[in-house]
Design a protein around this motif. Structure first.
Motif, PDB file in Angstrom:
ATOM      1  N   LEU A 197       0.811  -1.216   0.000  1.00  0.00           N
ATOM      2  CA  LEU A 197       0.000   0.000   0.000  1.00  0.00           C
ATOM      3  C   LEU A 197       0.841   1.262   0.000  1.00  0.00           C
ATOM      4  N   GLN A 198       2.054   1.195   0.534  1.00  0.00           N
ATOM      5  CA  GLN A 198       2.910   2.371   0.555  1.00  0.00           C
ATOM      6  C   GLN A 198       3.235   2.796  -0.875  1.00  0.00           C
ATOM      7  N   ASP A 199       2.894   4.052  -1.210  1.00  0.00           N
ATOM      8  CA  ASP A 199       3.158   4.624  -2.539  1.00  0.00           C
ATOM      9  C   ASP A 199       2.503   3.822  -3.661  1.00  0.00           C
ATOM     10  N   ALA A 200       1.367   3.167  -3.359  1.00  0.00           N
ATOM     11  CA  ALA A 200       0.705   2.339  -4.365  1.00  0.00           C
ATOM     12  C   ALA A 200       0.187   3.155  -5.540  1.00  0.00           C
ATOM     13  N   GLY A 201      -0.097   4.431  -5.324  1.00  0.00           N
ATOM     14  CA  GLY A 201      -0.694   5.236  -6.389  1.00  0.00           C
ATOM     15  C   GLY A 201       0.152   5.357  -7.634  1.00  0.00           C
ATOM     16  N   VAL A 202       1.480   5.243  -7.498  1.00  0.00           N
ATOM     17  CA  VAL A 202       2.335   5.402  -8.665  1.00  0.00           C
ATOM     18  C   VAL A 202       2.119   4.276  -9.670  1.00  0.00           C
ATOM     19  N   PHE A 203       1.608   3.106  -9.206  1.00  0.00           N
ATOM     20  CA  PHE A 203       1.392   1.971 -10.104  1.00  0.00           C
ATOM     21  C   PHE A 203      -0.015   1.961 -10.721  1.00  0.00           C
ATOM     22  N   ASN A 204      -0.867   2.903 -10.329  1.00  0.00           N
ATOM     23  CA  ASN A 204      -2.212   2.934 -10.908  1.00  0.00           C
ATOM     24  C   ASN A 204      -2.166   3.214 -12.395  1.00  0.00           C
ATOM     25  N   PHE A 205      -3.160   2.663 -13.093  1.00  0.00           N
ATOM     26  CA  PHE A 205      -3.218   2.761 -14.555  1.00  0.00           C
ATOM     27  C   PHE A 205      -4.525   3.441 -14.940  1.00  0.00           C
ATOM     28  N   ALA A 206      -4.585   3.937 -16.163  1.00  0.00           N
ATOM     29  CA  ALA A 206      -5.745   4.722 -16.605  1.00  0.00           C
ATOM     30  C   ALA A 206      -7.044   3.925 -16.595  1.00  0.00           C
ATOM     31  N   THR A 207      -6.979   2.592 -16.550  1.00  0.00           N
ATOM     32  CA  THR A 207      -8.212   1.794 -16.518  1.00  0.00           C
ATOM     33  C   THR A 207      -9.018   2.037 -15.253  1.00  0.00           C
ATOM     34  N   THR A 208      -8.380   2.582 -14.202  1.00  0.00           N
ATOM     35  CA  THR A 208      -9.076   2.807 -12.932  1.00  0.00           C
ATOM     36  C   THR A 208      -9.359   4.282 -12.686  1.00  0.00           C
ATOM     37  N   GLY A 209      -9.265   5.121 -13.695  1.00  0.00           N
ATOM     38  CA  GLY A 209      -9.293   6.562 -13.482  1.00  0.00           C
ATOM     39  C   GLY A 209     -10.642   7.228 -13.535  1.00  0.00           C
ATOM     40  N   ILE A 210     -11.741   6.500 -13.759  1.00  0.00           N
ATOM     41  CA  ILE A 210     -13.064   7.115 -13.831  1.00  0.00           C
ATOM     42  C   ILE A 210     -13.967   6.457 -12.801  1.00  0.00           C
ATOM     43  N   ASP A 211     -14.436   7.251 -11.849  1.00  0.00           N
ATOM     44  CA  ASP A 211     -15.318   6.743 -10.803  1.00  0.00           C
ATOM     45  C   ASP A 211     -16.771   6.807 -11.251  1.00  0.00           C
ATOM     46  N   GLN A 212     -17.592   5.987 -10.582  1.00  0.00           N
ATOM     47  CA  GLN A 212     -19.023   5.986 -10.855  1.00  0.00           C
ATOM     48  C   GLN A 212     -19.743   6.771  -9.760  1.00  0.00           C
ATOM     49  N   PRO A 213     -20.829   7.461 -10.092  1.00  0.00           N
ATOM     50  CA  PRO A 213     -21.595   8.160  -9.058  1.00  0.00           C
ATOM     51  C   PRO A 213     -22.121   7.186  -8.012  1.00  0.00           C
ATOM     52  N   GLY A 214     -22.393   7.693  -6.810  1.00  0.00           N
ATOM     53  CA  GLY A 214     -22.925   6.863  -5.751  1.00  0.00           C
ATOM     54  C   GLY A 214     -24.212   6.179  -6.165  1.00  0.00           C
ATOM     55  N   GLY A 215     -24.305   4.878  -5.912  1.00  0.00           N
ATOM     56  CA  GLY A 215     -25.494   4.116  -6.276  1.00  0.00           C
ATOM     57  C   GLY A 215     -25.408   3.454  -7.627  1.00  0.00           C
ATOM     58  N   ILE A 216     -24.499   3.906  -8.491  1.00  0.00           N
ATOM     59  CA  ILE A 216     -24.315   3.275  -9.800  1.00  0.00           C
ATOM     60  C   ILE A 216     -23.226   2.215  -9.669  1.00  0.00           C
ATOM     61  N   PRO A 217     -23.525   0.943  -9.955  1.00  0.00           N
ATOM     62  CA  PRO A 217     -22.513  -0.105  -9.803  1.00  0.00           C
ATOM     63  C   PRO A 217     -21.333   0.113 -10.739  1.00  0.00           C
ATOM     64  N   PRO A 218     -20.166  -0.445 -10.406  1.00  0.00           N
ATOM     65  CA  PRO A 218     -19.033  -0.393 -11.342  1.00  0.00           C
ATOM     66  C   PRO A 218     -19.403  -1.039 -12.666  1.00  0.00           C
ATOM     67  N   THR A 219     -18.546  -0.853 -13.630  1.00  0.00           N
ATOM     68  CA  THR A 219     -18.851  -1.325 -14.989  1.00  0.00           C
ATOM     69  C   THR A 219     -18.993  -2.834 -15.060  1.00  0.00           C
ATOM     70  N   GLY A 220     -18.301  -3.569 -14.183  1.00  0.00           N
ATOM     71  CA  GLY A 220     -18.288  -5.025 -14.307  1.00  0.00           C
ATOM     72  C   GLY A 220     -17.251  -5.505 -15.293  1.00  0.00           C
ATOM     73  N   ALA A 221     -16.371  -4.595 -15.738  1.00  0.00           N
ATOM     74  CA  ALA A 221     -15.279  -4.964 -16.644  1.00  0.00           C
ATOM     75  C   ALA A 221     -13.991  -4.319 -16.148  1.00  0.00           C
ATOM     76  N   GLU A 222     -13.708  -4.519 -14.859  1.00  0.00           N
ATOM     77  CA  GLU A 222     -12.543  -3.891 -14.256  1.00  0.00           C
ATOM     78  C   GLU A 222     -11.259  -4.551 -14.755  1.00  0.00           C
ATOM     79  N   ILE A 223     -10.224  -3.719 -14.950  1.00  0.00           N
ATOM     80  CA  ILE A 223      -8.928  -4.185 -15.435  1.00  0.00           C
ATOM     81  C   ILE A 223      -7.832  -3.525 -14.601  1.00  0.00           C
ATOM     82  N   PHE A 224      -6.983  -4.346 -13.975  1.00  0.00           N
ATOM     83  CA  PHE A 224      -5.808  -3.859 -13.270  1.00  0.00           C
ATOM     84  C   PHE A 224      -4.599  -4.582 -13.867  1.00  0.00           C
ATOM     85  N   PRO A 225      -3.773  -3.917 -14.675  1.00  0.00           N
ATOM     86  CA  PRO A 225      -2.599  -4.607 -15.217  1.00  0.00           C
ATOM     87  C   PRO A 225      -1.647  -5.078 -14.132  1.00  0.00           C
ATOM     88  N   PHE A 226      -1.636  -4.353 -12.978  1.00  0.00           N
ATOM     89  CA  PHE A 226      -0.911  -4.829 -11.807  1.00  0.00           C
ATOM     90  C   PHE A 226      -1.848  -4.779 -10.607  1.00  0.00           C
TER      91      PHE A 226
END
Length: 715
Positions: free
Chosen positions: A280-309
């Motif tokens: 968890l320490q400095d984990a943000g540097v490894f984030n990728f653009a696939t996780t960069g758009i949040d959904q409004p409260g009450g709207i479920p995630p897309t169901g097609a999540e991708i984390f290359p790492f």
């Protein structure tokens, strides 16, 4: 900024001469409920520093001091129910990354990292201190943040800074800068500036944290006991003021909290978050653009999540721990270039070969909030041992993932002080024997503002795309999501803080045959947040759904849905009461058609608090399904009982049960901070298995006890 040469005693009192004689930073401005208005309560902020520490003193005046809310005290507690202060420090003045620190009138210590101008890592823990004190004028907070706990370029005298105060009973927020409805506090680009930071001392930038860990394991069915103990070492070294090397040797994660139970009623993988401190320490540097758009409260995630790492693939396999010999991580920046490199060596375990895994991440920032980047991962955490005739391990060819991404963002879209984000990315995996249909790519656009929101997300996930060190929720699909929200703020005299209305459409199309696999519509007709703090999140929300099964799907043990097309439309009601109350609750009901039949899902939550030490929470999630193929019930019960003696000594207890596994589990966790950076952990776990046909009949299973002592030496 005022430099001081006399020692500051951090005790929550601001009576010392430097606090009384130094200038304040200026008035704060109301953001909610009336943007730009004068706050209803006065706040005074003073900034001091010496060679080793930044000191922040805050006087929170309150005309009704007996109504100040403070229910939490434990380290990293959720402060949403409380009055609170949050501080943001952009030490590199890059308008994208920052440290943040929060507290409430009880003196709780909460900290985290901000990256990509708004995304957060709440699990980062720094060495710092805050003390608070109440009076008949309100309450005060006195922060001391060592410069050794912060990264910043040598000679940097200008930092980004912002402070926010929440008066919870009034649902009022005031800030120093960025007091606009559409500006979130973690938007680093909206921070102001503090100047004159000269002669700061970071030492040699070395933290050495040895630890001793001990574990006892009792296997219930056999009665066997296993006791293991080991020393280990975590080391943190600033190669430069902005580039940090982290090393862990003989790693132990015995103090980690258990995962929250989930029952999967979908055909696709569910996501469990990372909880281990090294990753968890400095984990943000490894984030990728696939996780960069949040959904409004009450709207479920897309169901097609991708984390290359996805760091949970390292040192964990099918829920079991794989021993880690060592891990090395290099994170930070050089100028406007962000770098992250991770190498972990795991030991051979039953059914798994020893393995070496590496991740590399690069981001080049440009303009105020934009970047281009690349990522590489290599290694196979699930590789089985394979012996050649001589008895040695056969060479590992492993798997690799390579990708690139881009983010274009602004907080002044078309000169209107509005937020706009566009990202794009592409990934490709390589595995032995796989040479085609192994890519994934997509783009997204997000207009994220207070009154109007809109988003478009498109992504393709090919059949053989499989990052061994990542997480992919579903494959062989092309996904498109299109959504918009209209969120007006009526006059506060109406009793309504804000009204949310959403329409979101999501569609999945199979790549191999071009047929639609899934589409869903989300209509939020009523989502009203009241000035009282109560929220009516859903009132008969509609969710028309289409699913096509290309093969039979076992939704519950013994209940198999045949291949074919299914159309159904569940409805939802969801209400939560105000968090400021001692007794707070929530109720959600989903009912209507469900696949080939009907189902009802009931979610309840109840929290009772005796400030500032005791909090108990009860949660249930139950689905009752009636299908032609068979009926089933899916239940999850959980109870959280927390007691904090002080911000430095806390007891937490989590009890969970789900009827899918029939497992009842208890984890009791004690964290005692002798002083910041020096901790003792005691963790006890007990499991029981439900006997067949007996709802209250349980058989004792495994018992675990873990202890860990860690001490930090700073140089």
């Amino acid at each position: 900024m005022t430099a001081v040469r006399t020692p500051i005693v951090v005790d929550g009192s601001l009576d010392e001469a430097p606090w009384r004689q130094s200038p304040k930073i200026g008035s704060l401005v109301q953001r909610i409920p009336r943007a730009g208005a004068t706050p209803t309560e006065r706040t005074e902020v003073t900034l001091l520093y010496d060679r080793d520490n930044l000191y922040i003193g805050v006087q929170c005046f309150d005309s009704e001091p007996d109504r100040v809310l403070a229910s939490q005290m434990a380290r990293d507690a959720q402060l949403n129910p409380d009055d609170r202060l949050s501080i943001l420090l952009d030490t590199f003045r890059d308008q994208s990354n920052a440290f943040y620190f929060s507290t409430n009138p009880n003196g709780a210590l909460v900290d985290g990292l901000i990256f990509a101008n708004g995304e957060t890592n709440d699990d980062w823990d720094a060495i710092w201190i805050v003390k608070t004190k109440r009076s008949d004028e309100g309450w005060t907070a006195e922060f001391a943040i060592p410069f050794k706990s912060l990264g910043f370029p040598a000679g940097q005298t200008v930092w980004g800074f912002n402070i926010s105060r929440i008066i919870q009973r009034k649902l009022e927020e005031v800030r120093w800068t960025g007091a606009r409805f559409q500006t979130q506090f973690f938007q680093v680009s909206e921070a102001g500036e503090i100047t004159g930071l000269e002669g700061l001392e970071q030492g040699v930038g070395l933290d050495v944290r040895p630890f001793i860990a001990q574990r006892w394991f009792h296997h219930g069915p056999t009665g066997n006991d296993v006791v293991r103990g080991k020393p280990g070492l975590d080391l943190f070294y600033n190669l430069t003021p902005s580039l940090r090397l982290t090393t862990t040797v003989n790693t132990d994660f015995g103090e980690t909290e258990v995962d929250a139970r989930q029952i999967n009623l979908t055909r696709f993988s569910i996501f469990f978050p990372e909880k281990r401190s090294f990753f968890l320490q400095d984990a943000g540097v490894f984030n990728f653009a696939t996780t960069g758009i949040d959904q409004p409260g009450g709207i479920p995630p897309t169901g097609a999540e991708i984390f290359p790492f996805f760091s949970r693939r390292v040192g964990l396999l099918r829920g079991q721990e794989v021993p880690i010999d060592y891990g090395i991580k290099l994170t930070g920046r050089a100028g406007r270039t962000e770098i992250g490199v991770l190498n972990v060596r795991t030991r051979e375990a039953p059914g798994v070969a020893d393995s070496n895994m590496i991740v590399g991440r690069f981001r080049q920032n440009f303009l105020e909030q934009s970047y281009v980047g690349a990522i590489f991962t290599g290694g196979d955490p699930a590789r089985a041992p394979s012996r050649v005739p001589g008895g040695e391990l056969a060479p590992s060819f492993g798997s690799t993932t390579l990708g690139a991404d881009m983010r274009l963002a602004t907080s002044n879209f078309l000169g209107t002080n509005r937020n706009m984000l566009v990202n794009a990315w592409g990934l490709k995996t390589r595995r032995p024997g796989v040479s085609d249909r192994n890519a994934s790519y997509g783009f997204g656009a997000y207009y994220a503002n207070d009154r109007f929101q809109g988003q478009l997300i498109w992504r393709e996930i090919q059949e053989n795309f499989d990052p061994e060190l990542g997480f992919v929720q579903r494959s062989n699909v092309r996904m498109m999501r299109l959504g918009a929200s209209y969120n007006p703020r009526p006059n506060p005299s109406s009793g309504i803080q804000q009204m949310f209305h959403d329409v979101f459409y999501t569609r999945f199309t199979r790549l191999d045959n071009g047929l639609v696999e899934t589409w869903k519509l989300y209509f939020t007709l009523v989502d009203w947040h009241f000035m009282s703090g109560d929220n009516l999140h859903s009132l008969f929300d509609l969710n028309p759904t289409y699913e096509r099964l290309f093969e039979p799907f076992e939704i519950s043990p013994g209940v198999v849905l045949p291949a074919g097309e299914y159309r159904f439309m569940p409805m939802r009601i969801f209400f939560t009461s105000a968090q400021k109350r001692k007794l707070q609750g929530s109720l959600g009901i989903t009912f209507g058609n469900f696949w080939s039949g009907t189902a009802q899902t009931i979610q309840t939550g109840l929290r009772y608090q005796l400030p500032p030490k005791f909090v108990i929470r009860l949660d249930t999630n139950q689905t009752f399904a009636n299908l032609p193929e068979g009926n089933f019930v899916a239940r999850i019960f959980s109870t959280q009982i927390n007691y904090a003696v002080s911000p430095f000594l806390s007891f937490s207890n989590l009890i969970q049960f789900d009827n899918r596994s029939g497992n009842l589990g208890l984890q009791s966790r004690v964290r005692w901070t002798l002083e910041p950076g020096n901790d003792v952990f005691f963790i006890f776990g007990q499991g029981w298995i439900q006997e067949m046909g007996g709802f209250y009949d349980f058989r004792q299973q495994d018992s675990r006890l873990a202890t860990k002592l860690q001490y930090t030496f700073r140089f």
